[in-house]
Design an enzyme around this catalytic site. Structure first.
Site, PDB file in Angstrom:
ATOM      1  N   LYS A   1      -0.695  -0.963   8.944  1.00  0.00           N
ATOM      2  CA  LYS A   1       0.424  -1.195   7.812  1.00  0.00           C
ATOM      3  C   LYS A   1      -0.574  -0.246   6.551  1.00  0.00           C
ATOM      4  O   LYS A   1      -1.797  -0.346   6.602  1.00  0.00           O
ATOM      5  CB  LYS A   1      -0.097  -2.296   7.188  1.00  0.00           C
ATOM      6  CG  LYS A   1       1.587  -2.727   5.801  1.00  0.00           C
ATOM      7  CD  LYS A   1       2.855  -2.418   6.949  1.00  0.00           C
ATOM      8  CE  LYS A   1       3.748  -2.486   5.492  1.00  0.00           C
ATOM      9  NZ  LYS A   1       5.724  -2.966   6.620  1.00  0.00           N
ATOM     10  N   GLY A   2      -0.279   0.718   5.917  1.00  0.00           N
ATOM     11  CA  GLY A   2      -1.276   0.900   4.597  1.00  0.00           C
ATOM     12  C   GLY A   2      -0.745   1.406   3.208  1.00  0.00           C
ATOM     13  O   GLY A   2       0.655   1.071   3.697  1.00  0.00           O
TER      14      GLY A   2
END
Length: 428
Positions: free
Chosen positions: A118-119
Site C-alpha cells: 500500500k502507498g
C-alpha cells in the site's frame, strides 16, 4: 509538501486508533484461535520494507512543491506485493503499513498469489490541476521504479487516484524500462491493458457478499433495508446491485451528508460521485441526514463504504443495523468490533467483502501477462465464482469454531500465509 504534524492528544481526548494498531490487534486475535508458529506471527506484525520518497512537483505557476510519498510492502511469501496508491492529505507511514497488512490478508482470503502492499502521497488531489496530477504521478512512478514491477510490486488505484492515474503511472514506468509494461499496475483503462469490470469490482463483491450474508441469516432480500455510507466507486455499485436484487436501499451519502427515504431510493437515479461529484445532497429526497446519522439508522444492513474508522467505541452502541458489511478499508475500529460482538451484530470484514477489487486486478494481471483480454461477462462470472469460494471458506470457520466473521476471515488468511512461511522457511 509534507503534511503538518497532527495535534497532540490530551488526557481527556482519546487518540484515534491507527490502521496499523487495528491490523495488529486483528492479527493477534486470529492467531489466538490457531496453532501457528509464534515466530511467523512476529514476522507478520512488521512490514518487509517501507519506502519513503520525496516527490518534487513544478506547479502550474512555476513554483516548486515537494510532497512526501510512501510505499509499504508487508509480505511477499505468496507472491508479488499488491495494493493501492492513494493521493490524500491523511496519508501516513503507519496507515500505509496497516493497509498493506490488510492487503496481505485480503489476497490470502481470496487465495490469490499476491502479498500486501500500500502507498500514497500526502496531498489533497483537489488542490492539483489535471496537469499537476499527471506530473506528480509520473514523478512518483520514477521514485518508486526500483521497488516495483510486474513480478515485484503491482500498484492499483485507491482514494484520490483512478484509471487515468494508473495509465500515467504505467506509461512513466514503461518509458524508463524501454518497453510497454502494462502489468506494472492494475486498474488501468481497458484500452491500455486494463480489465473490463475492474472499476465496479469492489462494489460488486460487497453486493455479492451482502446477498450471501442475507441468505445465510435466512432473511428475505425483498424485505431487507440497506443504508450505504459513501456513494462512490464502492458504495454506488453495491447499492445498485442490491437494489437490483430486490433490497430496499433507504439511504446513501457523500462527503457532504446523506439522503434518506424509508420507502427506498431509486439508486439508478441518484448520481454517483464519479457521475457528478458531491451531488448526492442535491437529490430530492424526503430527509437529509449527516453521515453520522446514517450510521445509526434503523436498517437491516449497514454498508460503510466511504473511509476508515467511522464505526468507533463512541457510536457502536447507537448502531441499529442487524448486519454490517464493510465496503471501505478499516471502517470499524477494534473497540467497536468488540461492542458489535457483545451485541451479537455480525460484521463481515473488508478483507472479504470488498476483495472484488484485488480479485479483478488479479484477472487484469493475468490478461496483461497473457496478452489476451476477457469479456465483461467472463469477468463477472469469474468474480462471482471466486467470491463464493472465499465466502464458503470463511463461513465454514464461523460454523466450526464459533467465532466472528472477522476472526474467521483472518483465520483463513493466516493459515494460508503461515503455511507458506513454514514451507519456505527463514533464510539465512
Amino acid at each position: 509538501m509534507a503534511s503538518a504534524a497532527p495535534p497532540t492528544a490530551t488526557d481527556d481526548e482519546p487518540t484515534e486508533e491507527t490502521a496499523l494498531e487495528t491490523a495488529r490487534r486483528q492479527l493477534e486475535r486470529a492467531a489466538a484461535h490457531l496453532d501457528v508458529d509464534p515466530g511467523v506471527i512476529e514476522r507478520l506484525r512488521h512490514p518487509n520494507q517501507v519506502h519513503r520518497v520525496s516527490v518534487p512537483l513544478e506547479r502550474d505557476d512555476g513554483s516548486t512543491a515537494v510532497y512526501t510519498g510512501y510505499r509499504a510492502q508487508h509480505d511477499s511469501v505468496r507472491g508479488p506485493y499488491k495494493g493501492g496508491l492513494r493521493f490524500h492529505p491523511g496519508v501516513t507511514e503507519a496507515e500505509c503499513i496497516g493497509l498493506s497488512m490488510w492487503m496481505t490478508w485480503k489476497c490470502a482470503v481470496m487465495d490469490l498469489p499476491f502479498g500486501g502492499g500500500k502507498g500514497g502521497i500526502v496531498v489533497d488531489p483537489k488542490d492539483l490541476s489535471t496537469d499537476e496530477k499527471e506530473r506528480l504521478t509520473r514523478r512518483f512512478a520514477e521514485e518508486l521504479r526500483p521497488f516495483i514491477g510486474p513480478t515485484k510490486d503491482i500498484p492499483a488505484p485507491d482514494m484520490g487516484t483512478d484509471a487515468q492515474t494508473m495509465a500515467w503511472f504505467m506509461d512513466a514506468y514503461s518509458m524508463q524500462e524501454g518497453e510497454t509494461t502494462p502489468g506494472v499496475v492494475t486498474g488501468k483503462p481497458p484500452v491500455v491493458g486494463g480489465s473490463k469490470g475492474r472499476d465496479t469490482a469492489p462494489g460488486r463483491s460487497v453486493a455479492i457478499i451482502a446477498r450471501e450474508a442475507i441468505d445465510y441469516l435466512d432473511w428475505d432480500i425483498e424485505d431487507t433495508t440497506v443504508a450505504v455510507q459513501g456513494f462512490g466507486s464502492v458504495g454506488a455499485p453495491a447499492a445498485r446491485l442490491l437494489d437490483d436484487e430486490g433490497a430496499t436501499v433507504v439511504a446513501v451519502s457523500d462527503v457532504n451528508g446523506a439522503i434518506y427515504d424509508p420507502d427506498g431510493l431509486d439508486t439508478r437515479d441518484v448520481p454517483t460521485h464519479e457521475e457528478e461529484p458531491e451531488a448526492v445532497m442535491k437529490y430530492d429526497a424526503p430527509r437529509k441526514l449527516s453521515n453520522e446519522e446514517l450510521l445509526e439508522l434503523d436498517v437491516d444492513v449497514l454498508i460503510p463504504a466511504a473511509v476508515g474508522n467511522v464505526l468507533t467505541a463512541e457510536n457502536a452502541r447507537d448502531v441499529q443495523a442487524n448486519l454490517i458489511v464493510e465496503g471501505a478499508n478499516g471502517p470499524t475500529t477494534s473497540a467497536a468490533g468488540e461492542i458489535f460482538e457483545a451485541r451479537e451484530i455480525p460484521v463481515v470484514p473488508d478483507i472479504l467483502a470488498n476483495a472484488g477489487g484485488v480479485t479483478v486486478s488479479y484477472f487484469e494481471w493475468l490478461q496483461d501477462l497473457n496478452h489476451r483480454s476477457w469479456s465483461l461477462e467472463r469477468v463477472h462470472d469469474e468474480l462471482e465464482t471466486e467470491m463464493l469460494r472465499a465466502w464458503n471458506a470463511v463461513r465454514e470457520r464461523v460454523e466450526e469454531h464459533d467465532v466472528t466473521w472477522r476472526d474467521a476471515a483472518y483465520m483463513v488468511a493466516l493459515e494460508r500465509v503461515s503455511e507458506a512461511h513454514e514451507h519456505r522457511g527463514l533464510w539465512p
